[in-house]
Enzyme design. Structure first.
Site, PDB file in Angstrom:
ATOM      1  N   CYS A 170      45.855  33.562  41.769  1.00 60.09           N
ATOM      2  CA  CYS A 170      45.216  34.762  42.289  1.00 60.09           C
ATOM      3  C   CYS A 170      43.696  34.580  42.225  1.00 60.09           C
ATOM      4  O   CYS A 170      43.204  33.554  41.787  1.00 60.09           O
ATOM      5  CB  CYS A 170      45.634  35.977  41.477  1.00 60.09           C
ATOM      6  SG  CYS A 170      47.436  36.158  41.338  1.00 60.09           S
ATOM      7  N   GLU A 171      42.963  35.583  42.657  1.00 51.10           N
ATOM      8  CA  GLU A 171      41.507  35.565  42.520  1.00 51.10           C
ATOM      9  C   GLU A 171      41.033  36.877  41.930  1.00 51.10           C
ATOM     10  O   GLU A 171      41.598  37.943  42.206  1.00 51.10           O
ATOM     11  CB  GLU A 171      40.816  35.278  43.857  1.00 51.10           C
ATOM     12  CG  GLU A 171      40.987  33.850  44.318  1.00 51.10           C
ATOM     13  CD  GLU A 171      39.857  33.369  45.213  1.00 51.10           C
ATOM     14  OE1 GLU A 171      38.741  33.952  45.163  1.00 51.10           O
ATOM     15  OE2 GLU A 171      40.096  32.411  45.971  1.00 51.10           O
TER      16      GLU A 171
END
Length: 281
Positions: free
Chosen positions: A2-3
């Site tokens: 994810c970010e």
């Protein structure tokens, strides 16, 4: 993976510029198409917007980009699912109450053996390793501190020890906030930047958008942004090392275990009220 995206500012500030870049990575310029979320603190309260749809296509994300909510602390996340289904309850960030404060958490990475984490009364709603780790962390805080210490740096150091434990289970990059402080912890990919006078112009990597911060700020404004990968192409971002944590308090970096930053003095007092920043970060 994810970010993550976080912001800490000394005046209420909008995060539209950085959020616009992050949303492009939510399925257009990046693979993180399994949902997104963002939490804005306002005083002791908060606003959260979430959508399990890809960020770059989300009408809710479009609303957030066009509605410049101003906040001194923001936590945001775009998801590439690896634990738990693609649905609203598994969408970051997660918020829980502890010590009369709302705590917000977002995680990038993947943990193994997380099912064994004892969360006590802090039970997860969804099925992600991230929410399980957050509930475990809250339980550890509650057990370790009978009453919360006045010095948040003490809390930060204990949280960092807990994060060291979680890092032995896999990749654990984290953003955590109680509305005043924004804490970061890195396993592999996390960057930060502090913008203050003299301000310059910044251009997004993922979208043809540029902003001149000098036109949108005052000389007293301080805004720190944290992201999994740099969001702008013409600024210097600081890369965190494995096991590094940083603590931001109303825009200023006030604690770190980085060799370059560990002697940064800890701020004890909240900055005075200032005029809100218009359409900046």
């Amino acid at each position: 993976m994810c970010e993550l995206l976080g912001m800490s500012a000394n005046v209420p500030t909008d995060i539209c510029f950085s959020f616009t870049g992050l949303m492009q990575r939510g399925g257009r310029t990046g693979p993180h198409k399994d949902g997104w979320g963002i939490t804005f603190y306002e005083g002791k309260g908060f606003r959260t917007f979430k959508d399990p749809q890809p960020g770059y296509q989300s009408k809710i994300a479009e609303l957030v980009q066009n509605y410049p909510i101003k906040s001194c602390a923001v936590i945001s996340h775009i998801r590439q699912a690896n634990r738990g289904g693609v649905n609203l309850e598994n969408t970051h960030p997660f918020t829980r109450e502890l010590w009369g404060q709302f705590w917000t958490f977002a995680h990038n990475g993947q943990l193994t053996g997380y099912q064994k984490l004892d969360t006590g009364n802090h039970r997860p709603v969804g099925a992600t390793d991230s929410e399980k780790a957050f509930c475990w962390l809250l339980k550890r805080l509650e057990e370790h501190f009978v009453t919360p210490p006045d010095d948040f740096k003490t809390i930060c150091l204990f949280i960092a020890e807990c994060c060291d434990e979680l890092r032995t289970m896999g990749v654990f990059n984290m953003l955590l906030s109680n509305g005043e402080h924004v804490m970061t912890y890195c396993t592999n990919h996390l960057y930060w930047i502090t913008r203050k006078a003299p301000f310059g112009t910044a251009a997004l990597i993922d979208e043809d958008v540029e902003v001149n911060f000098q036109e949108e700020t005052t000389p007293d404004d301080v805004v720190s942004v944290v992201a999994t990968q740099p969001l702008t192409m013409n600024e210097v971002w600081h890369r965190m090392k494995p096991g590094e944590f940083n603590l931001f308090y109303f825009g200023q970096q006030v604690a770190s275990n980085s060799e370059e930053l560990k002697d940064v003095p800890f701020a004890e007092k909240k900055p005075g009220n200032q005029a809100p920043l218009e359409d900046s970060e």
